[in-house]
Design a protein around this motif. Sequence first.
Motif, PDB file in Angstrom:
ATOM      1  N   GLN A   1      10.144   7.608   4.222  1.00 58.89           N
ATOM      2  CA  GLN A   1       9.834   7.926   2.821  1.00 58.89           C
ATOM      3  C   GLN A   1       8.524   8.702   2.720  1.00 58.89           C
ATOM      4  N   CYS A   2       7.543   8.298   3.526  1.00 57.64           N
ATOM      5  CA  CYS A   2       6.263   9.026   3.527  1.00 57.64           C
ATOM      6  C   CYS A   2       6.454  10.446   4.051  1.00 57.64           C
TER       7      CYS A   2
ATOM      8  N   LEU B   1       0.818  -1.199   0.000  1.00 57.36           N
ATOM      9  CA  LEU B   1       0.000   0.000   0.000  1.00 57.36           C
ATOM     10  C   LEU B   1       0.860   1.260   0.000  1.00 57.36           C
ATOM     11  N   THR B   2       1.943   1.239   0.805  1.00 58.87           N
ATOM     12  CA  THR B   2       2.845   2.398   0.859  1.00 58.87           C
ATOM     13  C   THR B   2       3.533   2.610  -0.480  1.00 58.87           C
ATOM     14  N   GLU B   3       4.022   1.535  -1.080  1.00 61.89           N
ATOM     15  CA  GLU B   3       4.693   1.655  -2.376  1.00 61.89           C
ATOM     16  C   GLU B   3       3.734   2.147  -3.457  1.00 61.89           C
ATOM     17  N   TYR B   4       2.480   1.750  -3.352  1.00 62.88           N
ATOM     18  CA  TYR B   4       1.481   2.216  -4.313  1.00 62.88           C
ATOM     19  C   TYR B   4       1.329   3.733  -4.245  1.00 62.88           C
ATOM     20  N   HIS B   5       1.183   4.263  -3.019  1.00 60.93           N
ATOM     21  CA  HIS B   5       1.023   5.712  -2.865  1.00 60.93           C
ATOM     22  C   HIS B   5       2.293   6.462  -3.253  1.00 60.93           C
TER      23      HIS B   5
ATOM     24  N   ALA C   1      -0.760  17.372  -4.711  1.00 65.29           N
ATOM     25  CA  ALA C   1      -1.428  16.353  -3.902  1.00 65.29           C
ATOM     26  C   ALA C   1      -2.610  16.968  -3.169  1.00 65.29           C
ATOM     27  N   SER C   2      -3.698  16.196  -3.129  1.00 68.91           N
ATOM     28  CA  SER C   2      -4.896  16.661  -2.429  1.00 68.91           C
ATOM     29  C   SER C   2      -4.739  16.458  -0.927  1.00 68.91           C
TER      30      SER C   2
ATOM     31  N   GLN D   1      -3.256  13.251   3.838  1.00 65.81           N
ATOM     32  CA  GLN D   1      -3.704  12.560   5.044  1.00 65.81           C
ATOM     33  C   GLN D   1      -3.351  11.078   4.976  1.00 65.81           C
ATOM     34  N   GLU D   2      -3.378  10.530   3.752  1.00 61.33           N
ATOM     35  CA  GLU D   2      -3.027   9.117   3.594  1.00 61.33           C
ATOM     36  C   GLU D   2      -1.581   8.863   3.997  1.00 61.33           C
TER      37      GLU D   2
END
Length: 815
Positions: free
Chosen positions: A173-174, A122-126, A138-139, A144-145
């Motif tokens: 990374q996030c 999921l993290t790699e996807y974002h 980015a919205s 928030q994600e």
Amino acid sequence: MMQTFLSLLLVACWAELPIVTVGAFATVQFIVPKDAAHGIFISRYPHDPSSVDEIPLQLRVKRCSRPLFATKNNPVVSAAAKGGSSKTSSPNRIKKSQPRRRHKGTTNRPYASYTTEELKQLTEYHLSKSITSNYSSASSQQLQEFAKLIASWSKLNTNNRGERKLAAEMSEQCLRELIEEKLAGNERTVNVMSADMYHSVIRAWLKTHSHVDLVHATSLIDLMERTHKGEDKISSQSIRCYATVMDGWCKSRYNGAEVKAEELLHRMRDRCADGDVNVRYYNNVMNRIAMSGKKNAGKEAERLLNVLIDAYNKGEKDMMPNRSTFNTVIKAYAKSPTKDAAKDARRILSMMEDPSLCGLQNAAKKIEPDKVSCTSLLTAWANSGDRDAGEKAEQLLQRMEDMYSKGNRSIKPDTVTYNAVIKVWGKCGSPHAGERSEALLNKMLKLNEEGEDDVRPDDVTFNSVIHNIANSNEADSPQRATRLLERMEQLNDEGIIDAKPDIISYNSVLNAFAKNGRPGAAKDAEKMLNNLEKSFDSGVWNIEPDVYSYNIVISAWGKRGEAHKAVALLDRMTSRSFEGKAVIKPDTATYNSVLNAWSQSSDRNAPVKALGLLEIMFRLYEGGDVTAQPDVLSISTVINAFSKSKFPGKAREARNLLRRMKKLYEEGEKKMKPNVYVYAAVLNTCAYAFGRSEEKEDALKVGIETYEELQSSDIEANHVVYGSFIRLCRKLMPMDDARRNHFITRAFKQCCADGMVGEYVFKQLRAVPDVYTTLLQAYMTDADTSYEELPKKWSRNVKDRRPNRYKYGNRVRKA
């Protein structure tokens, strides 16, 4: 329409086909069961993608384990529907579910039901979506994600070090994606980013327990300061970040960690709001300073104490030192190896007793001494080596009892306190240590009989008293130690104390026999060892002699020159190990004790037998027995055996052993690093050469080469080296040799400069009248002088001023 849809669903379930809805159901994820009888339920994907096709298939297709057809209102949609199922499948085949990594207890961790692999996908996807888009676009929902992912990774609870490392990397990374958005001008980051995000990432890195990652976590604070410079929202909440990293440095065992911790403390003071930094943070740093064991640890801790006192006196109430602050300073002095550390620790305790000395009279109750304060001071006295430390320790014990009687309930002496006082007596070197320690033990027993349960003697108490009696070197010390051991057994049988004798207790008694100088003491020690063996073998006792038990008795025989007795005991120890009667086997200390026995023996073949035992040690070590590895003491003891003999060619044998040691050290054997004692042993061997003139000339040549080699190395010579070299020159050089007086004069002047003029050096110089008179003319009265009249600076570095007391100690554990 609905009928057709349901029919298709049932067919798909039966055929185990993955189902993904589109159009009106673009935000809905179907979890397809492996068995059609299991039914289907719907869960919502945690974000709103522009197209379902963008979602990784592994995150869209999941299996259901509940035999229900779930709808939006069905209660089965519970935890999995809110955070996503924990079971994954590939596009072609649904795989077996992976074990979950859950947060212990109640948690508000986002995606708590996700496995580590799912969370990673999921993290790699974002992150991949962010790469393909322009920064600043980015919205709020996407930002928030990232915030939720940071929180989820930082709270991941796992014992797997690799997963902890992964959690730190993913969370950072996030965070860096959010930083890039901010730097690109995305104003929506203001409502998302906070100091708590940095704290979460920092905490994730600290969970790896790596020094490199601790340094990296520290750099994140620098990143936070650069990114949010001038932003009150971040700076006002940043104290948790500083405190967490500082705590990491305080817990680190890395050398110099206390310096990093103090640097962060000062940065906290400069950047955080007034009142955020309080005494608790200072105490944490001071404790790390105390644990460093550095010489100036006490002074450094006291310096921070003075900072707190000054801040408090200027009105900063949160900076008021408390009892823990003062106790930490005392502990720092207790662990410091400086000469006046105990006096400084006593001075700090006086400040606690009389707060007006430091302007803290308003905080008298909060800094009142307790047991920890006094026990730390006792430790300082135990490490001081002062002859009167035992007396001071007992005075402090009496002071504690007086303060307790006056109402200070936190200072009541207990078993630990009495044990600390007994330890001080054992370390101060007083001849009355055994007697006073036994008196304290009797006092404890009396208080315990009167109902004071917190002063009941334990095994540490009895073993320490027996040890102090053994070291008293009094004629009756073995008998007193034996009686105390029997008394310990009796009190345990009667239920008065819980402690019962263990192998340390018996080793302490064995040590009393070994150190006793009377005839037959070594025989009595071996008799006691024999009784221990027989009792254990027959099952009467469950106390088995250990390697230290044998080493003590072997050492006792060795000190008396009874090498054959020591060898017999070594053979017995080895045979018991081979026969399976004991799990112990001889170690390096055991062999060194036997080598020392040969060095003390009057046997004319003693040096050859010592050399043979050394070769056995080398063969055992080369064969894989690391417990028998020879060390520098092994070789120096064999050289010492040669020095006391009349063995022909002993000087050359000593030199060969020194060269062998140097070669082994150069090949990587760290235990073979030559030291001053080895060189002194070689010089001593040369100085006591006997025999023909050729023998003496060879010894003289070896001695001069060894002395010059030592002088050109980074090893500092001691008084034995200089004394042996002067004897070497005066004994082996002819009177008419021009080098004789030159070498002696040069050696003595260098000895004076090094502060190594011991009585042995003075004695050897005095045996050369012409040089003696020339060098010491200024200090002579009536054509002579004494050692005591020489300048004190000449002997400032001599550790033992008694003549020719150069010995190699035995590595026998003190029980």
